[in-house]
Design a protein around this motif. Sequence first.
Motif, PDB file in Angstrom:
ATOM      1  N   TYR A   1       0.917  -1.093   0.037  1.00  0.00           N
ATOM      2  CA  TYR A   1       0.029  -0.126  -0.043  1.00  0.00           C
ATOM      3  C   TYR A   1       0.760   1.290   0.083  1.00  0.00           C
ATOM      4  CZ  TYR A   1      -4.082  -2.935   0.867  1.00  0.00           C
ATOM      5  OH  TYR A   1      -4.875  -4.110   0.891  1.00  0.00           O
ATOM      6  N   ARG A   2       1.927   1.236   0.891  1.00  0.00           N
ATOM      7  CA  ARG A   2       2.926   2.411   0.668  1.00  0.00           C
ATOM      8  C   ARG A   2       3.504   2.612  -0.495  1.00  0.00           C
ATOM      9  NH1 ARG A   2       4.609   0.624   6.667  1.00  0.00           N
ATOM     10  NH2 ARG A   2       3.096   2.116   7.829  1.00  0.00           N
ATOM     11  N   GLY A   3       3.804   1.644  -1.240  1.00  0.00           N
ATOM     12  CA  GLY A   3       4.245   1.590  -2.677  1.00  0.00           C
ATOM     13  C   GLY A   3       3.374   2.245  -3.608  1.00  0.00           C
ATOM     14  N   LEU A   4       1.981   2.054  -3.174  1.00  0.00           N
ATOM     15  CA  LEU A   4       1.346   2.716  -4.117  1.00  0.00           C
ATOM     16  C   LEU A   4       0.949   4.436  -3.917  1.00  0.00           C
ATOM     17  CD1 LEU A   4      -1.991   0.383  -3.821  1.00  0.00           C
ATOM     18  CD2 LEU A   4      -0.456   0.588  -5.933  1.00  0.00           C
ATOM     19  N   GLY A   5       1.767   4.773  -2.762  1.00  0.00           N
ATOM     20  CA  GLY A   5       1.516   6.147  -2.425  1.00  0.00           C
ATOM     21  C   GLY A   5       0.626   6.158  -1.255  1.00  0.00           C
ATOM     22  N   ALA A   6       0.146   5.254  -0.752  1.00  0.00           N
ATOM     23  CA  ALA A   6      -0.885   5.476   0.252  1.00  0.00           C
ATOM     24  C   ALA A   6      -0.275   5.774   1.529  1.00  0.00           C
ATOM     25  CB  ALA A   6      -1.875   4.111   0.072  1.00  0.00           C
ATOM     26  N   GLN A   7      -1.093   6.332   2.352  1.00  0.00           N
ATOM     27  CA  GLN A   7      -0.727   6.430   3.770  1.00  0.00           C
ATOM     28  C   GLN A   7      -1.070   5.604   4.649  1.00  0.00           C
ATOM     29  OE1 GLN A   7      -1.622  10.524   4.843  1.00  0.00           O
ATOM     30  NE2 GLN A   7      -0.535  11.532   3.256  1.00  0.00           N
ATOM     31  N   VAL A   8      -0.481   4.849   5.419  1.00  0.00           N
ATOM     32  CA  VAL A   8      -1.103   3.836   6.332  1.00  0.00           C
ATOM     33  C   VAL A   8      -1.079   4.432   7.701  1.00  0.00           C
ATOM     34  CG1 VAL A   8      -1.098   1.828   6.996  1.00  0.00           C
ATOM     35  CG2 VAL A   8      -0.545   2.115   4.867  1.00  0.00           C
ATOM     36  N   HIS A   9      -2.206   4.726   8.280  1.00  0.00           N
ATOM     37  CA  HIS A   9      -2.261   4.876   9.748  1.00  0.00           C
ATOM     38  C   HIS A   9      -2.671   3.873  10.501  1.00  0.00           C
ATOM     39  CE1 HIS A   9      -2.007   9.083   8.567  1.00  0.00           C
ATOM     40  NE2 HIS A   9      -2.972   8.492   7.650  1.00  0.00           N
ATOM     41  N   ILE A  10      -1.998   3.313  11.451  1.00  0.00           N
ATOM     42  CA  ILE A  10      -2.141   2.097  12.088  1.00  0.00           C
ATOM     43  C   ILE A  10      -3.279   2.379  13.498  1.00  0.00           C
ATOM     44  CG2 ILE A  10      -1.246   0.375  13.543  1.00  0.00           C
ATOM     45  CD1 ILE A  10      -0.551   0.058  10.578  1.00  0.00           C
ATOM     46  N   LYS A  11      -4.550   1.818  13.325  1.00  0.00           N
ATOM     47  CA  LYS A  11      -5.414   2.311  14.349  1.00  0.00           C
ATOM     48  C   LYS A  11      -6.025   0.782  14.908  1.00  0.00           C
ATOM     49  CE  LYS A  11      -8.613   5.685  13.736  1.00  0.00           C
ATOM     50  NZ  LYS A  11      -9.292   6.420  13.124  1.00  0.00           N
ATOM     51  N   GLY A  12      -6.682   0.576  16.019  1.00  0.00           N
ATOM     52  CA  GLY A  12      -7.312  -0.281  16.264  1.00  0.00           C
ATOM     53  C   GLY A  12      -8.550  -0.209  15.620  1.00  0.00           C
ATOM     54  N   ILE A  13      -9.294  -1.506  15.382  1.00  0.00           N
ATOM     55  CA  ILE A  13     -10.436  -1.429  14.747  1.00  0.00           C
ATOM     56  C   ILE A  13     -11.421  -2.221  15.712  1.00  0.00           C
ATOM     57  CG2 ILE A  13     -11.802  -2.905  12.744  1.00  0.00           C
ATOM     58  CD1 ILE A  13      -9.772  -0.760  12.002  1.00  0.00           C
ATOM     59  N   GLY A  14     -12.327  -1.310  15.867  1.00  0.00           N
ATOM     60  CA  GLY A  14     -13.634  -1.569  16.696  1.00  0.00           C
ATOM     61  C   GLY A  14     -14.606  -2.453  16.102  1.00  0.00           C
ATOM     62  N   ARG A  15     -15.105  -3.391  16.682  1.00  0.00           N
ATOM     63  CA  ARG A  15     -16.161  -4.017  15.868  1.00  0.00           C
ATOM     64  C   ARG A  15     -17.303  -4.803  17.040  1.00  0.00           C
ATOM     65  NH1 ARG A  15     -13.153  -6.987  12.296  1.00  0.00           N
ATOM     66  NH2 ARG A  15     -13.711  -5.594  10.688  1.00  0.00           N
ATOM     67  N   TRP A  16     -18.670  -4.340  16.969  1.00  0.00           N
ATOM     68  CA  TRP A  16     -19.561  -4.934  17.859  1.00  0.00           C
ATOM     69  C   TRP A  16     -20.395  -5.781  16.986  1.00  0.00           C
ATOM     70  CZ3 TRP A  16     -22.773  -0.803  21.103  1.00  0.00           C
ATOM     71  CH2 TRP A  16     -23.512  -1.477  22.076  1.00  0.00           C
ATOM     72  N   GLU A  17     -20.357  -7.069  17.018  1.00  0.00           N
ATOM     73  CA  GLU A  17     -21.055  -8.170  16.434  1.00  0.00           C
ATOM     74  C   GLU A  17     -22.534  -8.295  17.069  1.00  0.00           C
ATOM     75  OE1 GLU A  17     -20.496  -9.305  13.441  1.00  0.00           O
ATOM     76  OE2 GLU A  17     -18.333  -8.655  13.398  1.00  0.00           O
ATOM     77  N   LEU A  18     -23.566  -8.027  16.057  1.00  0.00           N
ATOM     78  CA  LEU A  18     -24.836  -7.911  16.885  1.00  0.00           C
ATOM     79  C   LEU A  18     -25.498  -9.247  16.289  1.00  0.00           C
ATOM     80  CD1 LEU A  18     -25.882  -4.272  16.166  1.00  0.00           C
ATOM     81  CD2 LEU A  18     -24.781  -5.191  18.436  1.00  0.00           C
ATOM     82  N   SER A  19     -26.089 -10.033  17.376  1.00  0.00           N
ATOM     83  CA  SER A  19     -26.572 -11.316  16.868  1.00  0.00           C
ATOM     84  C   SER A  19     -28.096 -11.200  16.379  1.00  0.00           C
ATOM     85  CB  SER A  19     -26.577 -12.247  18.124  1.00  0.00           C
ATOM     86  OG  SER A  19     -27.712 -11.770  19.130  1.00  0.00           O
ATOM     87  N   LYS A  20     -28.521 -12.189  15.916  1.00  0.00           N
ATOM     88  CA  LYS A  20     -30.138 -11.957  15.633  1.00  0.00           C
ATOM     89  C   LYS A  20     -31.088 -11.421  16.601  1.00  0.00           C
ATOM     90  CE  LYS A  20     -30.106 -14.470  11.292  1.00  0.00           C
ATOM     91  NZ  LYS A  20     -30.874 -15.524  10.329  1.00  0.00           N
ATOM     92  N   ASP A  21     -30.748 -12.176  17.581  1.00  0.00           N
ATOM     93  CA  ASP A  21     -31.443 -11.876  18.825  1.00  0.00           C
ATOM     94  C   ASP A  21     -31.380 -10.327  19.385  1.00  0.00           C
ATOM     95  OD1 ASP A  21     -32.480 -14.384  19.047  1.00  0.00           O
ATOM     96  OD2 ASP A  21     -31.069 -15.180  20.767  1.00  0.00           O
ATOM     97  N   ASP A  22     -30.122  -9.899  19.203  1.00  0.00           N
ATOM     98  CA  ASP A  22     -29.905  -8.533  19.506  1.00  0.00           C
ATOM     99  C   ASP A  22     -30.958  -7.566  18.554  1.00  0.00           C
ATOM    100  OD1 ASP A  22     -28.083  -9.227  21.730  1.00  0.00           O
ATOM    101  OD2 ASP A  22     -26.477  -9.032  20.471  1.00  0.00           O
ATOM    102  N   ARG A  23     -30.673  -7.790  17.196  1.00  0.00           N
ATOM    103  CA  ARG A  23     -31.103  -6.975  16.345  1.00  0.00           C
ATOM    104  C   ARG A  23     -32.641  -7.243  16.220  1.00  0.00           C
ATOM    105  NH1 ARG A  23     -27.240  -9.668  12.654  1.00  0.00           N
ATOM    106  NH2 ARG A  23     -28.522 -10.837  12.040  1.00  0.00           N
ATOM    107  N   SER A  24     -33.334  -8.298  16.791  1.00  0.00           N
ATOM    108  CA  SER A  24     -34.720  -8.467  16.703  1.00  0.00           C
ATOM    109  C   SER A  24     -35.387  -7.472  18.120  1.00  0.00           C
ATOM    110  CB  SER A  24     -35.231  -9.770  17.037  1.00  0.00           C
ATOM    111  OG  SER A  24     -34.710 -10.601  18.285  1.00  0.00           O
ATOM    112  N   LYS A  25     -34.539  -7.330  19.053  1.00  0.00           N
ATOM    113  CA  LYS A  25     -34.925  -6.455  19.966  1.00  0.00           C
ATOM    114  C   LYS A  25     -35.126  -5.002  19.726  1.00  0.00           C
ATOM    115  CE  LYS A  25     -32.728  -9.636  23.490  1.00  0.00           C
ATOM    116  NZ  LYS A  25     -31.727  -9.734  24.491  1.00  0.00           N
ATOM    117  N   GLY A  26     -34.381  -4.819  18.753  1.00  0.00           N
ATOM    118  CA  GLY A  26     -34.594  -3.258  18.207  1.00  0.00           C
ATOM    119  C   GLY A  26     -35.753  -2.954  17.555  1.00  0.00           C
ATOM    120  N   THR A  27     -36.779  -2.835  18.473  1.00  0.00           N
ATOM    121  CA  THR A  27     -38.079  -2.596  18.008  1.00  0.00           C
ATOM    122  C   THR A  27     -38.597  -1.008  18.222  1.00  0.00           C
ATOM    123  OG1 THR A  27     -38.987  -3.155  20.235  1.00  0.00           O
ATOM    124  CG2 THR A  27     -39.119  -4.922  18.310  1.00  0.00           C
ATOM    125  N   ASP A  28     -37.460  -0.315  18.792  1.00  0.00           N
ATOM    126  CA  ASP A  28     -37.825   1.191  19.123  1.00  0.00           C
ATOM    127  C   ASP A  28     -37.909   1.893  17.702  1.00  0.00           C
ATOM    128  OD1 ASP A  28     -37.966   3.837  19.852  1.00  0.00           O
ATOM    129  OD2 ASP A  28     -36.669   3.591  21.437  1.00  0.00           O
TER     130      ASP A  28
END
Length: 160
Positions: free
Chosen positions: A130-157
């Motif tokens: 990627y750097r060879g393409l000229g891209a800048q690479v910023h190292i950051k942590g990636i947050g991910r919050w996986e929501l199960s089908k049960d979690d999503r079905s509770k979203g009735t608001d």
Amino acid sequence: MEIRSVQKNEVELLHRLIQDLAINQGLETHVRTTPEQLLKSLSKEPPDFGALMAMDKGRPIGYVTYTLSHSIWTGTAIVRMDDLFVISGERGKGIGKQLMLQLREMAMARNISSIKWEVDKDNQGALSFYRGLGAQVHIKGIGRWELSKDDRSKGTDTKY
């Protein structure tokens, strides 16, 4: 070699490449999408995602998938690259670079300000690429919050 947008009748080929990438990374159990889901997503207007595929004599040898998004900070459209993959035996021939350059060309034609993606901080080969393409690479942590089908079905608001 030819690079072109994936057509609806090529979702099986794309799905096979997605599975090849997952196997290559030891993540085959993580691929839950099906060719039917890919076709449904690609058939929407506008499509949920885009994909470019590298073909060699009718044989798929690599791909890049992406979504279009919006940067709140810059107020501009951006491309979020999901996957970039070239099959074993075809690596080191510039195919990944050509896929990235084609993605860049597509973004520029749409007046998109940047392309963003995730890369593992320990993947030195990818970082160098990627750097060879000229891209800048910023190292950051990636947050991910996986929501199960049960979690999503509770979203009735309905206020959202």
